[in-house]
Design a protein around this motif. Structure first.
Motif, PDB file in Angstrom:
ATOM      1  N   HIS A  45       0.808  -1.228   0.000  1.00  0.00           N
ATOM      2  CA  HIS A  45       0.000   0.000   0.000  1.00  0.00           C
ATOM      3  C   HIS A  45       0.840   1.277   0.000  1.00  0.00           C
ATOM      4  CE1 HIS A  45      -3.411  -2.644   1.128  1.00  0.00           C
ATOM      5  NE2 HIS A  45      -4.155  -1.678   0.646  1.00  0.00           N
ATOM      6  N   THR A  46       2.155   1.144  -0.079  1.00  0.00           N
ATOM      7  CA  THR A  46       2.996   2.341   0.030  1.00  0.00           C
ATOM      8  C   THR A  46       2.809   3.316  -1.124  1.00  0.00           C
ATOM      9  OG1 THR A  46       4.807   1.101  -1.003  1.00  0.00           O
ATOM     10  CG2 THR A  46       4.796   1.233   1.397  1.00  0.00           C
ATOM     11  N   SER A  47       2.395   2.832  -2.273  1.00  0.00           N
ATOM     12  CA  SER A  47       2.240   3.734  -3.421  1.00  0.00           C
ATOM     13  C   SER A  47       0.984   4.587  -3.319  1.00  0.00           C
ATOM     14  CB  SER A  47       2.215   2.926  -4.722  1.00  0.00           C
ATOM     15  OG  SER A  47       1.152   1.982  -4.708  1.00  0.00           O
ATOM     16  N   THR A  48       0.046   4.200  -2.446  1.00  0.00           N
ATOM     17  CA  THR A  48      -1.229   4.932  -2.348  1.00  0.00           C
ATOM     18  C   THR A  48      -1.503   5.507  -0.976  1.00  0.00           C
ATOM     19  OG1 THR A  48      -2.352   2.820  -1.924  1.00  0.00           O
ATOM     20  CG2 THR A  48      -2.315   3.610  -4.204  1.00  0.00           C
ATOM     21  N   HIS A  49      -0.718   5.131   0.034  1.00  0.00           N
ATOM     22  CA  HIS A  49      -0.974   5.589   1.392  1.00  0.00           C
ATOM     23  C   HIS A  49       0.327   5.987   2.083  1.00  0.00           C
ATOM     24  CE1 HIS A  49      -4.537   3.171   0.450  1.00  0.00           C
ATOM     25  NE2 HIS A  49      -5.180   3.842   1.395  1.00  0.00           N
ATOM     26  N   ASP A  50       0.241   6.945   2.979  1.00  0.00           N
ATOM     27  CA  ASP A  50       1.389   7.326   3.812  1.00  0.00           C
ATOM     28  C   ASP A  50       1.297   6.548   5.127  1.00  0.00           C
ATOM     29  OD1 ASP A  50       2.343   9.153   1.929  1.00  0.00           O
ATOM     30  OD2 ASP A  50       1.020  10.737   2.691  1.00  0.00           O
ATOM     31  N   ASN A  51       1.464   5.243   5.025  1.00  0.00           N
ATOM     32  CA  ASN A  51       1.240   4.369   6.172  1.00  0.00           C
ATOM     33  C   ASN A  51       2.511   3.917   6.875  1.00  0.00           C
ATOM     34  OD1 ASN A  51       1.652   2.999   3.657  1.00  0.00           O
ATOM     35  ND2 ASN A  51       1.151   1.056   4.633  1.00  0.00           N
ATOM     36  N   LEU A  52       3.676   4.355   6.372  1.00  0.00           N
ATOM     37  CA  LEU A  52       4.949   3.919   6.952  1.00  0.00           C
ATOM     38  C   LEU A  52       5.858   5.112   7.227  1.00  0.00           C
ATOM     39  CD1 LEU A  52       5.614   0.832   4.624  1.00  0.00           C
ATOM     40  CD2 LEU A  52       4.697   0.791   6.948  1.00  0.00           C
ATOM     41  N   PRO A  53       5.455   6.042   8.091  1.00  0.00           N
ATOM     42  CA  PRO A  53       6.258   7.253   8.301  1.00  0.00           C
ATOM     43  C   PRO A  53       7.626   6.999   8.933  1.00  0.00           C
ATOM     44  CG  PRO A  53       4.475   7.105   9.909  1.00  0.00           C
ATOM     45  CD  PRO A  53       4.216   6.046   8.889  1.00  0.00           C
ATOM     46  N   LEU A  54       7.790   5.880   9.645  1.00  0.00           N
ATOM     47  CA  LEU A  54       9.074   5.604  10.285  1.00  0.00           C
ATOM     48  C   LEU A  54      10.042   4.850   9.380  1.00  0.00           C
ATOM     49  CD1 LEU A  54       7.925   4.665  13.910  1.00  0.00           C
ATOM     50  CD2 LEU A  54       8.657   6.888  13.008  1.00  0.00           C
ATOM     51  N   LEU A  55       9.598   4.482   8.176  1.00  0.00           N
ATOM     52  CA  LEU A  55      10.490   3.905   7.170  1.00  0.00           C
ATOM     53  C   LEU A  55      11.054   5.057   6.349  1.00  0.00           C
ATOM     54  CD1 LEU A  55      11.746   1.488   5.686  1.00  0.00           C
ATOM     55  CD2 LEU A  55       9.651   1.354   4.308  1.00  0.00           C
ATOM     56  N   GLU A  56      12.336   5.324   6.496  1.00  0.00           N
ATOM     57  CA  GLU A  56      12.970   6.518   5.930  1.00  0.00           C
ATOM     58  C   GLU A  56      12.699   6.675   4.442  1.00  0.00           C
ATOM     59  OE1 GLU A  56      17.503   7.246   5.015  1.00  0.00           O
ATOM     60  OE2 GLU A  56      17.142   7.473   7.167  1.00  0.00           O
ATOM     61  N   ALA A  58      10.225   5.616   2.663  1.00  0.00           N
ATOM     62  CA  ALA A  58       8.827   5.986   2.417  1.00  0.00           C
ATOM     63  C   ALA A  58       8.563   7.422   2.854  1.00  0.00           C
ATOM     64  CB  ALA A  58       7.901   5.024   3.154  1.00  0.00           C
ATOM     65  N   ARG A  59       9.122   7.818   3.968  1.00  0.00           N
ATOM     66  CA  ARG A  59       8.928   9.174   4.479  1.00  0.00           C
ATOM     67  C   ARG A  59       9.508  10.211   3.524  1.00  0.00           C
ATOM     68  NH1 ARG A  59      11.637   8.753   8.998  1.00  0.00           N
ATOM     69  NH2 ARG A  59      13.521   9.725   8.177  1.00  0.00           N
ATOM     70  N   ASP A  60      10.628   9.863   2.881  1.00  0.00           N
ATOM     71  CA  ASP A  60      11.270  10.790   1.954  1.00  0.00           C
ATOM     72  C   ASP A  60      10.691  10.720   0.541  1.00  0.00           C
ATOM     73  OD1 ASP A  60      12.883  11.416   4.081  1.00  0.00           O
ATOM     74  OD2 ASP A  60      14.611  10.256   3.375  1.00  0.00           O
ATOM     75  N   LYS A  61       9.607   9.954   0.379  1.00  0.00           N
ATOM     76  CA  LYS A  61       8.929   9.805  -0.918  1.00  0.00           C
ATOM     77  C   LYS A  61       9.837   9.169  -1.976  1.00  0.00           C
ATOM     78  CE  LYS A  61       5.385  11.936   0.834  1.00  0.00           C
ATOM     79  NZ  LYS A  61       4.158  11.176   1.217  1.00  0.00           N
ATOM     80  N   ARG A  62      10.781   8.346  -1.530  1.00  0.00           N
ATOM     81  CA  ARG A  62      11.654   7.641  -2.476  1.00  0.00           C
ATOM     82  C   ARG A  62      11.166   6.226  -2.766  1.00  0.00           C
ATOM     83  NH1 ARG A  62      16.124   6.177  -1.009  1.00  0.00           N
ATOM     84  NH2 ARG A  62      16.095   6.562   1.249  1.00  0.00           N
ATOM     85  N   LEU A  63      10.256   5.719  -1.947  1.00  0.00           N
ATOM     86  CA  LEU A  63       9.722   4.381  -2.160  1.00  0.00           C
ATOM     87  C   LEU A  63       8.582   4.460  -3.173  1.00  0.00           C
ATOM     88  CD1 LEU A  63       9.872   1.422  -1.451  1.00  0.00           C
ATOM     89  CD2 LEU A  63       8.398   1.848   0.526  1.00  0.00           C
ATOM     90  N   ILE A  64       8.816   3.941  -4.348  1.00  0.00           N
ATOM     91  CA  ILE A  64       7.847   4.054  -5.440  1.00  0.00           C
ATOM     92  C   ILE A  64       6.693   3.078  -5.261  1.00  0.00           C
ATOM     93  CG2 ILE A  64       7.552   3.830  -7.943  1.00  0.00           C
ATOM     94  CD1 ILE A  64      10.543   4.603  -8.189  1.00  0.00           C
ATOM     95  N   GLY A  65       6.985   1.866  -4.855  1.00  0.00           N
ATOM     96  CA  GLY A  65       5.938   0.879  -4.655  1.00  0.00           C
ATOM     97  C   GLY A  65       6.497  -0.511  -4.475  1.00  0.00           C
ATOM     98  N   ALA A  66       5.599  -1.463  -4.189  1.00  0.00           N
ATOM     99  CA  ALA A  66       5.998  -2.852  -3.971  1.00  0.00           C
ATOM    100  C   ALA A  66       5.119  -3.770  -4.807  1.00  0.00           C
ATOM    101  CB  ALA A  66       5.892  -3.209  -2.493  1.00  0.00           C
TER     102      ALA A  66
END
Length: 457
Positions: A45-56, A58-66
């Motif tokens: 769900h990382t591409s559609t939700h900000d559900n992992l704020p403590l994962l650096e 994802a927080r920096d918007k570098r995680l595109i998706g899984a």
């Protein structure tokens, strides 16, 4: 892709540091299946939700998706993620079925590198993650690799105290009539082994965790096999008679060591890069002093068998060594938030000997509390004119409840702790979630940051 091609592909990914194998382990009922389900669910769900704020990443918007990928080992059953999500989205929601055998799931995480050679080579990179789940009971067999049949038997009898001795009465009575020097009779041995297995099940039902052999209570594909039909016994006087009952018991134990325990160790443990050990500290607080310290002893026995050691890129390609280990106290949502620090402190006390050993080897190790899939909502209720912390949820019988479960001890409790009953554990159903929303969690993102954060830079 054929098997050789897949192995070459995996080797290439490891050489580029773009492949990591995460082992999820722990004693039974610690929540391994729920943890893996949530881990996969959160990443998808990382591409559609900000559900992992403590994962650096994802927080920096570098995680595109899984994306889920076909697993490389076609001989291992797939982790039943879809079935687990069906249970969580049921009416009413229910917990996923617990682990019964080894399983595996693979994810591909696409991200934007922040630094290093990867950033120079491409705008995006992909990290392949294999998550491996296996029954906690099997972990308890690993110490058998360093024990002879005589040593193992002596250890089993040494532990026959308290609750364990009560559970063993039927087995001990059967053992008195068993002639170890008589010619081996497979039927008689199977009958006594069955009574011994019942004893192990009784130990588990009384809240004890240290049960050996672990495959006896969760045999998997070995159900009914003669390799699971032996039991501890005293060494007979004099020389062991060839083809006697004792001789057969010893040979079956050694076969179990080599063909079951050692094979499992080689096929799986030798390939792990990161390790997370899930621990349920809460239910043993309800079970009593003996059960609590039995779990502590079981954890310490397990940790002696893991292969730890710092690694470099070449070593990872050909002989993996675990270089990070995370201990996670599960079911953090079953206590109020101000008790989370105590929960972590209690876990640290329980694994302290293992922590000392890994620290000496310069291995990265950490403890935290998590809730893989939220089952309660935390808040406050009025009591005697004051606002006190409380949890609200629905128990397994479908009854809505609001309660304060009690204080979690920050240190290993003394025997008199159980006389005052300061903590009461209640099992809750998972909270309802929509199919297009990620499951509620507590600190799964923090666990991910510890386990794979360095791979996503």
């Amino acid at each position: 892709m054929n098997r050789i091609g897949q192995e070459v592909s995996d080797l290439l990914h490891r050489s580029m540091d773009s492949h990591v194998r995460i082992a999820v382990t722990g004693l039974s009922r610690a929540g391994k299946t729920a943890f893996i389900t949530s881990l996969v669910n959160q990443l998808l769900h990382t591409s559609t939700h900000d559900n992992l704020p403590l994962l650096e990443c994802a927080r920096d918007k570098r995680l595109i998706g899984a994306k889920r990928m076909p697993q490389s080992n076609l001989m291992v059953p797939r982790f039943a993620y879809d079935e687990a999500m069906d249970q969580l989205h049921g009416t009413p929601p229910d917990w996923p079925k617990p682990t019964r055998d080894v399983s595996e799931i693979r994810l591909a995480l696409k991200y934007k590198p922040a630094k290093g050679a990867k950033r120079l080579l491409s705008k995006t990179s992909t990290l392949h993650i294999d998550v491996i789940d296996y029954p906690g009971e099997w972990l308890l067999d690993l110490p058998l690799l360093d024990m002879t049949f005589e040593q193992w038997s002596d250890l089993q009898f040494e532990h026959l105290k308290g609750v364990r001795l009560e559970c063993a009465q039927a087995w001990l009575a059967t053992l008195e009539d068993f002639d170890l020097n008589a010619p081996a009779n497979e039927k008689n041995i199977a009958e006594v082994a069955h009574v011994f297995t019942d004893y192990l099940f009784d130990c588990k039902s009384r809240g004890l965790h240290w049960v050996q052999p672990g495959r006896f209570v969760l045999p998997g594909e070995l159900q009914g096999a003669p390799v699971l039909q032996f039991f501890p016994c005293k060494h007979p006087d004099g020389k062991v008679v060839k083809n006697s009952s004792y001789d057969m018991l010893k040979r079956r134990y050694e076969e179990y060591q080599n063909k079951v325990v050692k094979q499992f160790y080689r096929n799986h443990f030798a390939t792990f890069d990161r390790q997370i050990v899930l621990v349920d500290c809460l239910q043993p607080l309800m079970a009593g002093d003996e059960a609590f310290h039995d779990m502590k002893e079981a954890l310490q026995q397990i940790m002696k068998s893991f292969r730890y050691g710092q690694t470099n890129l070449l070593r990872r390609m050909f002989s993996s060594r675990i270089d990070k280990i995370l201990f996670a106290a599960t079911k953090a949502d079953h206590v109020t938030p101000e008790q989370h620090n105590n929960l972590v402190s209690l876990l640290q006390q329980m694994v302290h000997p293992a922590w000392q050993e890994t620290a000496f080897e310069n291995i990265d190790m950490n403890c935290m509390s998590v809730a893989s899939i939220r089952a309660t909502q935390a808040g406050f209720v009025g009591k005697s004119g004051e606002s006190v912390p409380a949890l609200r949820g629905t128990n397994l019988d479908g009854e809505p409840m609001t309660l304060y479960p009690g204080d979690v001890p920050a240190k290993l409790p003394k025997p008199d702790y159980w006389q005052t009953k300061q903590f009461e554990f209640t099992s809750f159903r998972p909270l309802e979630t929509s199919e297009d929303e990620p499951c509620g969690h507590i600190r799964i993102d923090k666990a991910l940051q510890y386990l794979i954060g360095d791979k996503l830079r």
